[in-house]
Design a protein around this motif. Structure first.
Motif, PDB file in Angstrom:
ATOM      1  N   LEU A 278       0.829  -1.204   0.000  1.00 35.38           N
ATOM      2  CA  LEU A 278       0.000   0.000   0.000  1.00 35.38           C
ATOM      3  C   LEU A 278       0.859   1.248   0.000  1.00 35.38           C
ATOM      4  O   LEU A 278       0.587   2.208  -0.747  1.00 35.38           O
ATOM      5  CB  LEU A 278      -0.919  -0.012   1.220  1.00 35.38           C
ATOM      6  N   TYR A 279       1.905   1.254   0.807  1.00 38.85           N
ATOM      7  CA  TYR A 279       2.790   2.414   0.850  1.00 38.85           C
ATOM      8  C   TYR A 279       3.468   2.651  -0.494  1.00 38.85           C
ATOM      9  O   TYR A 279       3.584   3.797  -0.958  1.00 38.85           O
ATOM     10  CB  TYR A 279       3.854   2.220   1.939  1.00 38.85           C
ATOM     11  N   ARG A 280       3.913   1.580  -1.136  1.00 35.75           N
ATOM     12  CA  ARG A 280       4.573   1.723  -2.425  1.00 35.75           C
ATOM     13  C   ARG A 280       3.619   2.254  -3.491  1.00 35.75           C
ATOM     14  O   ARG A 280       4.009   3.060  -4.334  1.00 35.75           O
ATOM     15  CB  ARG A 280       5.158   0.379  -2.861  1.00 35.75           C
ATOM     16  N   THR A 281       2.381   1.803  -3.439  1.00 35.58           N
ATOM     17  CA  THR A 281       1.391   2.310  -4.402  1.00 35.58           C
ATOM     18  C   THR A 281       1.154   3.795  -4.205  1.00 35.58           C
ATOM     19  O   THR A 281       1.078   4.562  -5.176  1.00 35.58           O
ATOM     20  CB  THR A 281       0.070   1.542  -4.246  1.00 35.58           C
ATOM     21  N   LEU A 282       1.037   4.235  -2.950  1.00 39.05           N
ATOM     22  CA  LEU A 282       0.828   5.648  -2.680  1.00 39.05           C
ATOM     23  C   LEU A 282       2.035   6.492  -3.080  1.00 39.05           C
ATOM     24  O   LEU A 282       1.888   7.663  -3.461  1.00 39.05           O
ATOM     25  CB  LEU A 282       0.519   5.854  -1.194  1.00 39.05           C
ATOM     26  N   LEU A 283       3.232   5.907  -3.006  1.00 38.15           N
ATOM     27  CA  LEU A 283       4.428   6.642  -3.412  1.00 38.15           C
ATOM     28  C   LEU A 283       4.541   6.769  -4.920  1.00 38.15           C
ATOM     29  O   LEU A 283       5.120   7.726  -5.429  1.00 38.15           O
ATOM     30  CB  LEU A 283       5.676   5.942  -2.855  1.00 38.15           C
ATOM     31  N   ILE A 284       4.004   5.814  -5.642  1.00 34.42           N
ATOM     32  CA  ILE A 284       4.161   5.786  -7.097  1.00 34.42           C
ATOM     33  C   ILE A 284       3.080   6.591  -7.802  1.00 34.42           C
ATOM     34  O   ILE A 284       3.303   7.108  -8.906  1.00 34.42           O
ATOM     35  CB  ILE A 284       4.167   4.318  -7.586  1.00 34.42           C
ATOM     36  N   TRP A 285       1.927   6.785  -7.189  1.00 30.46           N
ATOM     37  CA  TRP A 285       0.793   7.359  -7.915  1.00 30.46           C
ATOM     38  C   TRP A 285       1.011   8.775  -8.441  1.00 30.46           C
ATOM     39  O   TRP A 285       0.381   9.159  -9.430  1.00 30.46           O
ATOM     40  CB  TRP A 285      -0.476   7.325  -7.051  1.00 30.46           C
ATOM     41  N   PRO A 286       1.901   9.627  -7.877  1.00 30.55           N
ATOM     42  CA  PRO A 286       2.090  10.951  -8.503  1.00 30.55           C
ATOM     43  C   PRO A 286       2.549  10.893  -9.951  1.00 30.55           C
ATOM     44  O   PRO A 286       2.310  11.834 -10.715  1.00 30.55           O
ATOM     45  CB  PRO A 286       3.154  11.611  -7.607  1.00 30.55           C
ATOM     46  N   TYR A 287       3.200   9.783 -10.351  1.00 29.20           N
ATOM     47  CA  TYR A 287       3.643   9.685 -11.740  1.00 29.20           C
ATOM     48  C   TYR A 287       2.469   9.590 -12.702  1.00 29.20           C
ATOM     49  O   TYR A 287       2.592   9.940 -13.881  1.00 29.20           O
ATOM     50  CB  TYR A 287       4.558   8.467 -11.901  1.00 29.20           C
ATOM     51  N   ALA A 288       1.304   9.123 -12.207  1.00 30.27           N
ATOM     52  CA  ALA A 288       0.127   9.012 -13.068  1.00 30.27           C
ATOM     53  C   ALA A 288      -0.547  10.359 -13.316  1.00 30.27           C
ATOM     54  O   ALA A 288      -1.452  10.444 -14.147  1.00 30.27           O
ATOM     55  CB  ALA A 288      -0.880   8.042 -12.447  1.00 30.27           C
ATOM     56  N   ILE A 289      -0.119  11.404 -12.615  1.00 30.54           N
ATOM     57  CA  ILE A 289      -0.716  12.732 -12.770  1.00 30.54           C
ATOM     58  C   ILE A 289       0.008  13.468 -13.888  1.00 30.54           C
ATOM     59  O   ILE A 289       1.234  13.425 -13.995  1.00 30.54           O
ATOM     60  CB  ILE A 289      -0.620  13.516 -11.447  1.00 30.54           C
TER      61      ILE A 289
END
Length: 480
Positions: A278-289
């Motif tokens: 979960l932490y890794r997903t939250l860290l990666i999601w800014p790249y989708a913006i």
């Protein structure tokens, strides 16, 4: 027995047929609504093929009517580059053990081939220029640029010649893997990719290069060839030079900040803790913006006059509210922070994958030898991450040159705080890609200048990529 076996395989055959049918329906649903665009693309391809004989006739007529004083300098320079570089390549292959000592007649043939290839290839870039850099009334700056263009053009055909020379001198591979190796079917599979690249990459690239050699006469629709005047004018443009300096500074800051923070965060995120996924997903999601949305998010944070979150907190605690987007020193840092935050998720994703591949037995052995955590990371982990670091370095540099336009447009629509009286020296965040887009689509701006900027920007990024592969990749460790 055969009947039961066929009955058993019939559901699989039905499922396979249904899958094929669904695939056909999907393709039909995708292509049928776009038949007009496909028809236009086919017309473009047909027009290019049918105009090829006219192009060849025009090319022959061009060389027939061209003055000799403009043709022979380019041919002689290209021939000189060809013979020198080809003989140097042959000598390099011999000294490196690829080839045995060549006979004298072979050296002569190699030199003749390099001379002819260089002289012919030197005309590739000079034909679009119409050999204008060798005209009697050309200025000295454009003449020197023309010499450089001729030398680069001569190398276009010499590189394949060197590859052929290396292939002839290299030991032949007896075992060739691949089902379609050395068969016409392999080239047939490559044809769709080549068509797409030709239509959407090579053709636009050539069009931009040709546009950079012309200047539109406003308000008339006519255009006129100006040789290399657009490039010369950019070299003497103060705004463009400041934009180049701003781009290099912002690129260096983005790369350093994004790589260092992403490595630190990836090291923490790779620990074995609960809810790590979960932490890794939250860290990666800014790249989708997208960069535009990233700019809007940071605009809400750094908006001035107390409306932004940062200034509201600073005014409430310290009684100050800096002009983040109007200060010449602070505005570039806001762009750097926004761009680094946008790309940091991409970097974390690769660094986590690299950290998971670090052999644990090496770390345990170093720990038994007395190495602390910092020493293990510096001496073992970080060197083993060098392939990922090198890849991310190349991608982050490219992103910093091309991908931050949306962020700059959202945060500083006018290119940032003005530099000099009345903005005579440009803006503090007026990076090259922003200036290129602004000049290309602003009313009254010559399209040739925007084309020249696009060519120079491409050459800068390509040059930096070559330098990184040439000098930095040597220090990359691909094996544990």
């Amino acid at each position: 027995m055969r009947k039961s076996r066929s009955l058993q395989s019939s559901p699989a055959q039905l499922a396979r047929g249904a899958l094929y049918l669904l695939t056909l329906l999907f393709l039909a649903g995708f292509f049928v609504p776009r038949y007009r665009g496909i028809e236009s693309m086919l017309d473009l391809l047909l027009g290019a093929v049918t105009s090829l004989p006219d192009f060849v006739r025009g090319l022959v007529e061009y060389f027939r009517n061209m003055p000799g004083e403009q043709f022979w300098p380019s041919a002689v320079l290209g021939a000189g580059v060809g013979v020198v570089t080809t003989l140097f390549a042959a000598l390099y292959h011999r000294n490196s053990g690829i080839a045995s000592r060549p006979a004298a007649w072979r050296v002569v043939l190699i030199g003749i081939a390099g001379t002819l290839a260089g002289a012919a290839s030197a005309q590739v870039l000079n034909v679009p220029l119409q050999h204008c850099t060798y005209a009697p009334d050309i200025d000295r700056t454009q003449f020197r640029l023309g010499l450089a263009v001729t030398a680069v053009s001569a190398l276009l055909a010499l590189a394949p010649l060197w590859a052929l020379l290396r292939r002839v001198h290299s030991p032949r591979l007896r075992d060739r893997t691949g089902k379609f190796a050395n068969t016409p079917l392999a080239y047939a599979f490559l044809l769709p990719t080549l068509l797409v690249l030709t239509l959407f990459l090579y053709y636009p690239t050539v069009s931009v290069m040709l546009t950079s050699l012309r200047r539109k006469i406003f308000p008339l629709p006519q255009e006129r060839a100006v040789c290399l005047e657009n490039y010369v004018s950019l070299a003497s443009d103060t705004i463009y030079r400041n934009s180049l300096g701003t781009t290099l500074l912002i690129t260096a800051l983005i790369v350093l900040l994004s790589l260092s923070l992403s490595l630190a965060i990836a090291t923490l995120a790779s620990q074995k803790i609960r809810y790590a996924g979960l932490y890794r997903t939250l860290l990666i999601w800014p790249y989708a913006i997208s960069p535009v949305v990233t700019g809007i998010i940071f605009l809400s944070m750094f908006r001035e006059s107390g409306a932004g979150l940062i200034n509201w907190a600073l005014r409430s605690t310290l009684g100050t509210a800096p002009g983040w987007l109007t200060d010449q020193t602070l505005a570039p840092w806001v762009i750097v922070a926004a761009a680094a935050w946008n790309i940091i998720g991409f970097n974390i994703l690769f660094y986590i994958a690299g950290l998971q591949n670090v052999p644990q037995d090496l770390l345990e052995a170093a720990s038994l030898d007395g190495a602390n955590r910092v020493q293990r990371f510096v001496r073992i982990t970080f060197p083993l991450l060098s392939p990922f670091t090198f890849f991310l370095l190349v991608t982050n540099v490219t992103y910093s040159f091309y991908g931050i336009y949306g962020t700059v447009e959202a945060l500083t629509p006018n290119g940032g705080p003005p530099l000099g009286p009345g903005g005579i020296d440009g803006g503090a965040t007026n990076v090259l890609i922003f200036k290129l887009y602004t000049d290309a689509f602003s009313s009254g701006a010559p399209a040739g200048l925007a084309g020249a900027q696009a060519v120079l920007l491409f050459l800068m990024v390509a040059g930096l990529t070559v330098v990184q592969f040439r000098f930095i990749e040597r220090r990359v460790t691909y094996e544990a």
